[in-house]
Enzyme design. Sequence first.
Site, PDB file in Angstrom:
ATOM      1  N   THR A  73       0.743  -1.168  -0.102  1.00  0.00           N
ATOM      2  CA  THR A  73      -0.078  -0.259   0.080  1.00  0.00           C
ATOM      3  C   THR A  73       0.764   1.551   0.289  1.00  0.00           C
ATOM      4  O   THR A  73       2.302   0.803   0.326  1.00  0.00           O
ATOM      5  CB  THR A  73      -0.577  -0.245   1.586  1.00  0.00           C
ATOM      6  OG1 THR A  73      -1.650  -1.618   1.384  1.00  0.00           O
ATOM      7  CG2 THR A  73      -1.957   1.004   1.420  1.00  0.00           C
ATOM      8  N   GLY A 120      -4.001  -5.290   6.518  1.00  0.00           N
ATOM      9  CA  GLY A 120      -5.760  -4.622   6.934  1.00  0.00           C
ATOM     10  C   GLY A 120      -6.290  -5.194   7.961  1.00  0.00           C
ATOM     11  O   GLY A 120      -7.359  -3.807   8.020  1.00  0.00           O
ATOM     12  N   VAL A 148     -12.292  -5.986   1.273  1.00  0.00           N
ATOM     13  CA  VAL A 148     -11.657  -4.482   0.717  1.00  0.00           C
ATOM     14  C   VAL A 148     -11.299  -4.516   1.898  1.00  0.00           C
ATOM     15  O   VAL A 148     -11.352  -5.404   3.623  1.00  0.00           O
ATOM     16  CB  VAL A 148     -13.411  -3.636   0.815  1.00  0.00           C
ATOM     17  CG1 VAL A 148     -12.761  -1.891   1.562  1.00  0.00           C
ATOM     18  CG2 VAL A 148     -13.817  -3.685   0.320  1.00  0.00           C
TER      19      VAL A 148
END
Lengths: 338, 338
Positions: free
Chosen positions: A205, A258, A234
């Site tokens: 990221t 995440g 997500v």
Amino acid sequence: MKFIRVLFLFSFLVQGAFGQAPGKYVMVIHGGAGTILKSSMTPEREKAYRDELTKALQAGYKLLKAGKPSLDAVEAAIRVMEDSPLFNAGKGAVFTNEGRNELDAAIMDGKSLAAGSVAGVTTIRNPISSARAVMEKSEHVMMVGAGAEKFAKEAGLEIVDPKYFWTEDRWKGLLKARRDDSVKNLQNKKGGLLGTGNHDYKFGTVGAVALDKNGNLAAGTSTGGMTNKKFGRVGDAPIIGAGTYANKLVGISCTGWGEFFIRNVVAHDVAALMEYKGLSVKDAANELIMKKVPNLGGDGGLIALDKDGNVAMPFNTAGMYRGTVTRDGKIEVLIYKD
Amino acid sequence: MKFIRVLFLFSFLVQGAFGQAPGKYVMVIHGGAGTILKSSMTPEREKAYRDELTKALQAGYKLLKAGKPSLDAVEAAIRVMEDSPLFNAGKGAVFTNEGRNELDAAIMDGKSLAAGSVAGVTTIRNPISSARAVMEKSEHVMMVGAGAEKFAKEAGLEIVDPKYFWTEDRWKGLLKARRDDSVKNLQNKKGGLLGTGNHDYKFGTVGAVALDKNGNLAAGTSTGGMTNKKFGRVGDAPIIGAGTYANKLVGISCTGWGEFFIRNVVAHDVAALMEYKGLSVKDAANELIMKKVPNLGGDGGLIALDKDGNVAMPFNTAGMYRGTVTRDGKIEVLIYKD
């Protein structure tokens, strides 16, 4: 005595030129945390990363120096990294299990708490710019999938063929991940529907936090998510409060596994520890990255920049691509634990 | 003296039966905040809402009384409201601009900080149960769109034809919203791509927070979002930290104008104000609903329940469908400002 008065005046003028003391940071970026070891890096590859991070910092700094808002600097720096195949964002995004590139991004303005975010988009060249369009040209904060793409098109953003995001490196990464995944699934005795657990599929990221001449902060994050992701997964990057957050006190962008960043509401928790508990940006960032996230079993890192130009860049992985620029234009780029 | 000792013993036994003092709350639910006025409500309609809220509370309480975890109670209560056409969640969800029903939901376990969420799903009868499946049967926290539906199917959840979600009331609501939207767009001089601003299109979300006999909290939220929503818009309900959050101290579920709840990271901010600043659940909840959210221009409400059984249910709208049950089974249902 006269000398001291002149020195004081000079120091005042220097501070006035960028609204704060010299040496303080005005921008910080990251290009992902993970198993980044000097031993497995070639000098050429390391140079490519350093050059691209420097280019991203310069793109943002140029705008800050010209008096532009921190939002502009964040968007410009992230676009450079999105356009580079080196990072897991935009061109260079990893592949999903189905062989697609599904991109997520978010941006937030610390002054107004305005925010925009997109998730699961496949045709927008620069997801960070579409997140900004959601923030500035709609009443909404978050848009996902085909709807988000339709909005981006209407907002005049560059739409590309999904093939634009194809890179050989990432395709090989998917093939490897699928093989590992198959093996893992065979070994998986817990009966879970998902079997991937390889850390290195979760990183890369990119993000930026900037502080402009008016003292306003902004933060942004952009990602391709994790290699071999399934089921419309997500991560934290497009979640305001988890991977991205900014207010008048501090801006934060995260990178890492995440799921653990969402469950810890990491970015907002850094801000809350500073505002409500009086922690410094360094102590607050460390509390999350060195304690709360690893305590749940997660890993990764974050960048944070406070209103006084203090910076924190903790990570609990082997390395994190990262860089800073100070108000006098001094650029520093780091990769390993230095 | 002997009498006092017996009294003390008795009180201890009563507390032991549910792990806390009698009279304290063990569950709180909401069915949405908005322009709910007694003057525009028929006695029949009011009774229908009261009956359904009571049914939801009973469904959750039954499980808590039997010693089941708070997660079970939250899921059971929300399923009752999802299955009712009265609330904007599951059957009864509002329509998007394109005439679809796109559902969002999230659930969180305060003890482990495990969380699950789905957004933009159109075929899952009970989105709250699919959010729980994401939490318990995958490595992920959030899934969106077709991917989330595929996962739900593999996890064995009930899949329905999208027509299941069609209700005449909500369809009429969309037609009205489209008319209002057209007028608004003609009047819109700012040139924004979206013109809707009618508050009443943003409400009706359902949620629950429960405290079980072991002292563990859980929170969940489910919604159809806002009438006439476009571009794959996602609100605060499925965002961990924004519309839904639980830890060892407190559980929170929000309802209202989602964009403002995301920007304020409302649910996590309530928890942070309690943990880091020492505020009571009432003061923390009021800080968000009476100050921070309206200061940005948003409105809505939330429910919060802390580990000691204290409850807060603030809202800054005319009304909020809400209800509580205490450890001794006393149910209270409220609609207006009482």
